[in-house]
Design a protein around this motif. Structure first.
Motif, PDB file in Angstrom:
ATOM      1  N   PHE A 235      40.088  46.985  35.851  1.00 45.16           N
ATOM      2  CA  PHE A 235      39.547  47.899  36.852  1.00 45.16           C
ATOM      3  C   PHE A 235      38.293  47.309  37.492  1.00 45.16           C
ATOM      4  N   ASN A 236      37.423  46.732  36.668  1.00 42.59           N
ATOM      5  CA  ASN A 236      36.200  46.130  37.200  1.00 42.59           C
ATOM      6  C   ASN A 236      36.521  44.950  38.103  1.00 42.59           C
ATOM      7  N   ARG A 237      37.489  44.131  37.701  1.00 40.43           N
ATOM      8  CA  ARG A 237      37.889  42.994  38.551  1.00 40.43           C
ATOM      9  C   ARG A 237      38.458  43.500  39.879  1.00 40.43           C
ATOM     10  N   LEU A 238      39.228  44.578  39.800  1.00 38.12           N
ATOM     11  CA  LEU A 238      39.804  45.162  41.006  1.00 38.12           C
ATOM     12  C   LEU A 238      38.704  45.674  41.941  1.00 38.12           C
ATOM     13  N   LEU A 239      37.702  46.341  41.365  1.00 39.22           N
ATOM     14  CA  LEU A 239      36.601  46.851  42.179  1.00 39.22           C
ATOM     15  C   LEU A 239      35.861  45.716  42.881  1.00 39.22           C
ATOM     16  N   LEU A 240      35.633  44.609  42.155  1.00 39.88           N
ATOM     17  CA  LEU A 240      34.970  43.456  42.754  1.00 39.88           C
ATOM     18  C   LEU A 240      35.794  42.904  43.919  1.00 39.88           C
ATOM     19  N   HIS A 241      37.105  42.886  43.750  1.00 41.86           N
ATOM     20  CA  HIS A 241      37.988  42.392  44.821  1.00 41.86           C
ATOM     21  C   HIS A 241      37.946  43.329  46.022  1.00 41.86           C
ATOM     22  N   ILE A 242      38.016  44.640  45.758  1.00 39.63           N
ATOM     23  CA  ILE A 242      38.051  45.614  46.845  1.00 39.63           C
ATOM     24  C   ILE A 242      36.772  45.565  47.669  1.00 39.63           C
ATOM     25  N   VAL A 243      35.616  45.509  47.003  1.00 37.48           N
ATOM     26  CA  VAL A 243      34.357  45.561  47.748  1.00 37.48           C
ATOM     27  C   VAL A 243      34.191  44.334  48.642  1.00 37.48           C
TER      28      VAL A 243
END
Length: 226
Positions: free
Chosen positions: A170-178
């Motif tokens: 989830f954290n990796r996904l958030l970094l990608h999204i931002v």
């Protein structure tokens, strides 16, 4: 915006309410109950951002009000005229321009919302959505987050967070999204989520914090810059 309003928008960025009426101490149009069918979200040129167009249409001259609901004959507004940091919730009569304070804070307003009538009925699609909200799962959350729809991405992020599962992914996904999202509102949401994770020490290793800092792109949004 009041913190409680922002928290609601993280769950859903505007929409119709299950608790869609409110009792008030004063009498308006011979009634002590007001319908509050929906709350406005924040999107580019939509929802709350349409205030200027609404006020121009109804020839209203109020610079310190934010419309959060209403049908045009009246609006429910956040009134910042008395306090720039903690607005009251007021009723604005668009015909007369009369402004009536309903609640001193949005928190008190929110806690007084109640179902209109004794029973709430759901159609099948609504019940499926509600079931997912009560029991969010990663399969559906992943589909929503990876969609090309701003509202669905919002929901997917919220639901994934509710599962409490696969936090590293989830954290990796958030970094990608931002870094890559084309929606500024989604960028702002994700930036705030990442900041909260650092502030609460869910993300606490120096390398991980540095990865968050490095991931935040240049942005015109004050929240993201901060």
């Amino acid at each position: 915006m009041p913190r409680e309003y922002v928290d609601l928008l993280h769950i859903q960025n505007g929409g119709y309410l299950l608790k869609d009426s409110i009792n008030i101490d004063i009498e308006i149009d011979n009634e002590h109950t007001l319908p509050i069918d929906y709350l406005l979200g924040i999107k580019e040129n939509k929802g709350i951002m349409e205030k200027k167009c609404l006020f121009n249409e109804w020839e209203i001259d109020h610079n310190q009000l934010i419309v959060i609901s209403g049908d045009g004959h009246y609006f429910i507004v956040l009134d910042y005229s008395k306090n720039q940091h903690n607005p009251n919730v007021a009723y604005l009569n668009t015909d007369s321009g009369e402004l009536i304070e309903l609640f001193p804070t949005f928190y008190e307003f929110m806690n007084e919302l109640l179902p209109e009538g004794d029973e709430i009925s759901y159609d099948h699609e609504e019940e499926e959505i509600n079931q997912f909200m009560r029991n969010p799962n990663l399969v559906d959350a992943r589909k929503l987050v990876n969609s090309d729809n701003e509202d669905l991405i919002y929901q997917g992020i919220e639901y994934w967070g509710q599962t409490g599962k696969d936090k590293s992914e989830f954290n990796r996904l958030l970094l990608h999204i931002v870094q890559h999202t084309k929606f500024l509102s989604v960028q702002a949401l994700v930036a705030e989520i990442l900041w909260r994770k650092v502030a609460s020490e869910e993300i606490k290793e120096k390398s991980a914090i540095q990865a968050v800092i490095d991931s935040i792109p240049d942005s015109p949004l004050d929240l993201v810059k901060e």
